[in-house]
Scaffold this active site. Sequence first.
Site, PDB file in Angstrom:
ATOM      1  N   SER A   1      -1.323   5.791 -28.988  1.00 12.45           N
ATOM      2  CA  SER A   1      -2.482   5.083 -29.512  1.00 12.45           C
ATOM      3  C   SER A   1      -2.470   3.634 -29.015  1.00 12.45           C
ATOM      4  O   SER A   1      -2.491   3.398 -27.816  1.00 12.45           O
ATOM      5  CB  SER A   1      -2.495   5.189 -31.041  1.00 12.45           C
ATOM      6  OG  SER A   1      -3.744   4.833 -31.570  1.00 12.45           O
TER       7      SER A   1
ATOM      8  N   ASP B   1     -10.302  14.001 -29.337  1.00  8.51           N
ATOM      9  CA  ASP B   1      -9.726  12.683 -29.635  1.00  8.51           C
ATOM     10  C   ASP B   1     -10.638  11.630 -29.014  1.00  8.51           C
ATOM     11  O   ASP B   1     -10.613  11.394 -27.802  1.00  8.51           O
ATOM     12  CB  ASP B   1      -8.309  12.571 -29.081  1.00  8.51           C
ATOM     13  CG  ASP B   1      -7.625  11.276 -29.505  1.00  8.51           C
ATOM     14  OD1 ASP B   1      -8.319  10.384 -30.044  1.00  8.51           O
ATOM     15  OD2 ASP B   1      -6.403  11.159 -29.295  1.00  8.51           O
TER      16      ASP B   1
ATOM     17  N   HIS C   1      -6.659  12.943 -33.013  1.00 12.43           N
ATOM     18  CA  HIS C   1      -5.834  11.796 -32.630  1.00 12.43           C
ATOM     19  C   HIS C   1      -4.493  11.805 -33.354  1.00 12.43           C
ATOM     20  O   HIS C   1      -3.556  11.108 -32.942  1.00 12.43           O
ATOM     21  CB  HIS C   1      -6.583  10.494 -32.943  1.00 12.43           C
ATOM     22  CG  HIS C   1      -5.894   9.255 -32.438  1.00 12.43           C
ATOM     23  ND1 HIS C   1      -5.679   9.007 -31.103  1.00 12.43           N
ATOM     24  CD2 HIS C   1      -5.350   8.192 -33.101  1.00 12.43           C
ATOM     25  CE1 HIS C   1      -5.053   7.845 -30.954  1.00 12.43           C
ATOM     26  NE2 HIS C   1      -4.833   7.340 -32.157  1.00 12.43           N
TER      27      HIS C   1
END
Length: 231
Positions: free
Chosen positions: A137, A192, A205
Amino acid sequence: MKFFALTTLLAATASALPTSHPVQELEARQLGGGTTRNDLTNGNSASCADVIFIYARGSTETGNLGTLGPSIASKLESAFGRDGVWIQGVGGAYRATLGDNSLPRGTSSAAIREMLGLFQQANTKCPDATLIAGGYSQGAALGAASVEDLDSAIRDKIAGTVLFGYTKNLQNHGRIPNFPADRTKVFCNTGDLVCTGSLIIAAPHLTYGPDARGPAPEFLIEKVRAVRGSA
């Protein structure tokens, strides 16, 4: 991209998730547990590992390895031995705060300097070690920015990098600038949204655990062995 989209969606995710992903599990992955490893910063140059893994956790994750890092570390240690690989999470100036996702490079300049410093320390302390890296991320954006900014002599020592839920995937065309594509593995789940240029957090995600336990460390192991041999 607006920061409110990220914070709003984090708050709204619980009500919008499919029933196959329990709310508690998803909250734990995004906000919960983590492990801290500082093998590089605490290690002695007289007993360097052959391999050094530097990893950046995702936003709000605890420790310096977050939720995915420990799984990768475990697989690497199985392959190279506990003394054969040093595991180093990115902490210090990297606070993994939500707001930094909206900055131009997907994280703060201070965080990039922090991770750069770890690569530089690895090169100085253990010049013969093979480097590998990863991030999830915001940590994926941080890893990419740090590798991009490295001095080429150090960057060339990085055998492989794995990125999960890469928030700069669209902008960087699925790769790390200034770094060979064949030494980069990007994991972006279908659905995602951060991988397609948004900061909206959807359930896909938060489900990279299987990749962190299998394909990601296997890629890194393969790349290390291509450099160092199979021993």
